[in-house]
Design a protein around this motif. Structure first.
Motif, mmCIF file in Angstrom:
data_model
loop_
_atom_site.group_PDB
_atom_site.id
_atom_site.type_symbol
_atom_site.label_atom_id
_atom_site.label_comp_id
_atom_site.label_asym_id
_atom_site.label_seq_id
_atom_site.Cartn_x
_atom_site.Cartn_y
_atom_site.Cartn_z
ATOM 1 N N GLN A 67 10.855 -12.018 5.740
ATOM 2 C CA GLN A 67 9.469 -12.490 5.702
ATOM 3 C C GLN A 67 8.573 -11.625 4.818
ATOM 4 O O GLN A 67 7.447 -12.029 4.490
ATOM 5 N N VAL A 68 9.055 -10.460 4.438
ATOM 6 C CA VAL A 68 8.303 -9.583 3.523
ATOM 7 C C VAL A 68 9.215 -9.153 2.378
ATOM 8 O O VAL A 68 9.076 -8.056 1.834
ATOM 9 N N GLU A 69 10.129 -10.046 1.997
ATOM 10 C CA GLU A 69 11.147 -9.676 1.014
ATOM 11 C C GLU A 69 10.546 -9.297 -0.336
ATOM 12 O O GLU A 69 10.986 -8.330 -0.963
ATOM 13 N N ASN A 70 9.548 -10.044 -0.809
ATOM 14 C CA ASN A 70 8.961 -9.734 -2.114
ATOM 15 C C ASN A 70 8.382 -8.323 -2.145
ATOM 16 O O ASN A 70 8.557 -7.578 -3.123
ATOM 17 N N GLN A 71 7.712 -7.945 -1.062
ATOM 18 C CA GLN A 71 7.109 -6.607 -1.006
ATOM 19 C C GLN A 71 8.190 -5.523 -0.890
ATOM 20 O O GLN A 71 8.061 -4.440 -1.477
ATOM 21 N N LEU A 72 9.257 -5.819 -0.137
ATOM 22 C CA LEU A 72 10.343 -4.852 -0.037
ATOM 23 C C LEU A 72 11.042 -4.686 -1.384
ATOM 24 O O LEU A 72 11.466 -3.578 -1.733
ATOM 25 N N ARG A 73 11.153 -5.781 -2.146
ATOM 26 C CA ARG A 73 11.769 -5.678 -3.475
ATOM 27 C C ARG A 73 10.944 -4.758 -4.375
ATOM 28 O O ARG A 73 11.497 -4.014 -5.206
ATOM 29 N N GLU A 74 9.629 -4.790 -4.214
ATOM 30 C CA GLU A 74 8.778 -3.868 -4.967
ATOM 31 C C GLU A 74 9.086 -2.422 -4.582
ATOM 32 O O GLU A 74 9.118 -1.527 -5.438
ATOM 33 N N ALA A 75 9.316 -2.198 -3.278
ATOM 34 C CA ALA A 75 9.680 -0.853 -2.832
ATOM 35 C C ALA A 75 11.037 -0.445 -3.398
ATOM 36 O O ALA A 75 11.204 0.694 -3.874
ATOM 37 N N PHE A 76 12.007 -1.367 -3.370
ATOM 38 C CA PHE A 76 13.324 -1.051 -3.937
ATOM 39 C C PHE A 76 13.180 -0.672 -5.413
ATOM 40 O O PHE A 76 13.770 0.309 -5.879
ATOM 41 N N ASP A 77 12.403 -1.480 -6.150
ATOM 42 C CA ASP A 77 12.228 -1.236 -7.583
ATOM 43 C C ASP A 77 11.555 0.108 -7.850
ATOM 44 O O ASP A 77 11.784 0.736 -8.901
ATOM 45 N N ASP A 103 0.823 -1.213 0.000
ATOM 46 C CA ASP A 103 0.000 0.000 0.000
ATOM 47 C C ASP A 103 0.856 1.261 0.000
ATOM 48 O O ASP A 103 0.614 2.189 -0.784
ATOM 49 N N VAL A 104 1.839 1.316 0.912
ATOM 50 C CA VAL A 104 2.633 2.548 1.010
ATOM 51 C C VAL A 104 3.548 2.692 -0.198
ATOM 52 O O VAL A 104 3.892 3.816 -0.588
ATOM 53 N N THR A 105 3.937 1.558 -0.797
ATOM 54 C CA THR A 105 4.729 1.628 -2.034
ATOM 55 C C THR A 105 3.888 2.221 -3.156
ATOM 56 O O THR A 105 4.338 3.114 -3.888
ATOM 57 N N ALA A 106 2.654 1.741 -3.291
ATOM 58 C CA ALA A 106 1.760 2.277 -4.329
ATOM 59 C C ALA A 106 1.459 3.751 -4.100
ATOM 60 O O ALA A 106 1.297 4.519 -5.067
ATOM 61 N N ALA A 107 1.405 4.156 -2.821
ATOM 62 C CA ALA A 107 1.139 5.565 -2.493
ATOM 63 C C ALA A 107 2.384 6.426 -2.602
ATOM 64 O O ALA A 107 2.326 7.637 -2.370
ATOM 65 N N GLN A 108 3.521 5.809 -2.951
ATOM 66 C CA GLN A 108 4.792 6.509 -3.163
ATOM 67 C C GLN A 108 5.278 7.232 -1.914
ATOM 68 O O GLN A 108 5.651 8.407 -1.959
ATOM 69 N N THR A 109 5.246 6.506 -0.786
ATOM 70 C CA THR A 109 5.890 7.041 0.408
ATOM 71 C C THR A 109 7.345 7.351 0.085
ATOM 72 O O THR A 109 7.948 6.725 -0.802
ATOM 73 N N ASP A 110 7.926 8.293 0.785
ATOM 74 C CA ASP A 110 9.316 8.654 0.502
ATOM 75 C C ASP A 110 10.306 7.665 1.092
ATOM 76 O O ASP A 110 11.419 7.507 0.560
ATOM 77 N N ALA A 111 9.952 7.011 2.194
ATOM 78 C CA ALA A 111 10.849 6.026 2.805
ATOM 79 C C ALA A 111 10.049 5.125 3.728
ATOM 80 O O ALA A 111 8.993 5.512 4.248
ATOM 81 N N ILE A 112 10.563 3.927 3.919
ATOM 82 C CA ILE A 112 9.989 2.961 4.860
ATOM 83 C C ILE A 112 11.024 2.677 5.939
ATOM 84 O O ILE A 112 12.209 2.473 5.643
ATOM 85 N N VAL A 113 10.566 2.645 7.197
ATOM 86 C CA VAL A 113 11.408 2.175 8.303
ATOM 87 C C VAL A 113 10.729 0.939 8.883
ATOM 88 O O VAL A 113 9.599 1.021 9.374
ATOM 89 N N LEU A 114 11.405 -0.184 8.813
ATOM 90 C CA LEU A 114 10.887 -1.441 9.356
ATOM 91 C C LEU A 114 11.427 -1.599 10.769
ATOM 92 O O LEU A 114 12.640 -1.585 10.984
ATOM 93 N N VAL A 115 10.517 -1.750 11.747
ATOM 94 C CA VAL A 115 10.924 -1.786 13.156
ATOM 95 C C VAL A 115 10.682 -3.181 13.741
ATOM 96 O O VAL A 115 9.573 -3.709 13.674
ATOM 97 N N SER A 116 11.733 -3.774 14.278
ATOM 98 C CA SER A 116 11.647 -5.062 14.991
ATOM 99 C C SER A 116 10.961 -6.146 14.167
ATOM 100 O O SER A 116 10.081 -6.849 14.658
ATOM 101 N N ALA A 117 11.352 -6.278 12.925
ATOM 102 C CA ALA A 117 10.730 -7.282 12.063
ATOM 103 C C ALA A 117 11.775 -7.862 11.123
ATOM 104 O O ALA A 117 12.719 -7.185 10.718
ATOM 105 N N ASP A 118 11.586 -9.126 10.780
ATOM 106 C CA ASP A 118 12.498 -9.824 9.886
ATOM 107 C C ASP A 118 12.160 -9.457 8.445
ATOM 108 O O ASP A 118 11.104 -9.851 7.935
ATOM 109 N N PRO A 119 13.022 -8.729 7.744
ATOM 110 C CA PRO A 119 12.692 -8.316 6.375
ATOM 111 C C PRO A 119 12.578 -9.479 5.403
ATOM 112 O O PRO A 119 11.920 -9.355 4.371
#
Length: 327
Positions: A116-126, A98-114
């Motif tokens: 487990q959401v790698e595919n979604q983070l790759r979308e953010a990187f892209d 959702d936040v990737t589609a909304a074009q947030t400027d940055a994401i901070v992941l807190v206390s979570a194993d990335p």
């Protein structure tokens, strides 16, 4: 279920939502990245929309970091949205989309194993959205993860328990949560050091869910005490973080098992108060959560100011806390 230590815990709980005081500033680093030298962002954050995301806002320490991140980033002129998915990684993955589609400027992941959401983070990187971690793991494509040296903390608290408290002999229970990347590293240190202790026997390792770790740990330990009713049958309880240690201390006091020694990791104020009160909780390792927040704020500011930052993990220093230095 009857709960004790009510007065001490109630007062401490209010304090536990604040940053841990008296811990050292961020100073040591992993081999992957240089140390952060200042929390100043140089103005690069002004006007940026930042998404602070976690599945674990119910955790005292995670809540503390999210609050501190919001205050620090907003203090540099950013607009911050804190998103909690209530222990649901599938929901976290969806919200990252959702936040990737909304074009947030940055994401901070807190206390979570990335991972487990790698595919979604790759979308953010892209999409060109930088991703930072705060006490999370690190995967390629992220900018940095600010954390403690969790393996070193695991070694520090385990050596103190095995050598200083147990004298190299006895029985131990481990309360863990291996899905958390930091706790995994602490557990790995525990596993290796236990293997080198022929006179210390592991009775059991029990997984503590993240939703209600204090209550769940209390229930787990109550059952273990019922199964091991003789005093001295359990020498110590090693906990991967402080909230299970608090629940274990409650269970031991309720059962009159003050001979059992308990240790944890995080240094949250509730745990420190119990150490000061001479309960079965004997030690913790205080993480410098404000130091982690400062690292994220500085590195994000540098990124948006157009500076090159070296990807990897950055460490904030941690300190062993016992009754002798707890206050």
């Amino acid at each position: 279920m009857k709960r004790i230590l009510t007065g001490v815990l109630a007062a401490a709980l209010a304090l536990s939502l604040c940053a841990c005081g008296g811990t050292p500033a961020a100073s040591s680093t992993s081999s992957a990245a240089p140390a952060a030298s200042s929390a100043s962002s140089g103005g690069g954050l002004a006007g940026k929309q930042i998404s602070v995301m976690t599945p674990y806002l119910s955790s005292v320490t995670t809540h503390q970091m999210a609050d501190a991140l919001q205050a620090s980033l907003e203090g540099e002129g950013a607009s911050v949205t804190v998103i909690d998915t209530a222990n649901d990684f599938a929901a976290l993955a969806s919200r990252i989309e959702d936040v990737t589609a909304a074009q947030t400027d940055a994401i901070v992941l807190v206390s979570a194993d990335p991972s487990q959401v790698e595919n979604q983070l790759r979308e953010a990187f892209d999409a060109g959205i930088p991703v930072f971690g705060c006490d999370s793991g690190y995967i390629d494509g992220m900018q940095i993860n600010a954390t403690s040296d969790n393996r070193q903390m695991g070694e520090l608290i385990t050596n103190y328990l095995f050598d200083d408290l147990m004298g190299g002999k006895g029985t131990v229970v481990a309360l863990t949560h291996r899905p958390h990347p930091g706790v995994v590293k602490r557990c790995e240190a525990f596993d290796e050091l236990l293997a080198a202790q022929p006179d210390i026997q592991l009775i059991t390792e029990q997984h503590v869910p993240a939703e209600q770790p204090i209550n769940d740990a209390q229930d787990i330990v109550q059952n273990l005490l019922t199964a091991n009713p003789e005093k001295g049958s359990i020498t110590a309880i090693w906990c991967g973080w402080d909230e299970p240690a608090i629940g274990a201390a409650q269970a031991c006091q309720e059962a009159g098992r003050d001979e059992i020694m308990i240790v944890g990791v995080d240094g949250n104020e509730q745990a420190v108060s119990l150490i000061q009160a001479d309960t079965p909780l004997k030690a913790t390792v205080a993480q410098n959560f404000q130091g982690m927040v400062d690292i994220v704020t500085e590195q994000m500011g540098r990124y948006f100011a157009g500076e090159t930052i070296q990807p990897g993990e950055l460490y904030a220093a941690a300190t062993l806390v016992t009754k002798e230095n707890a206050g």
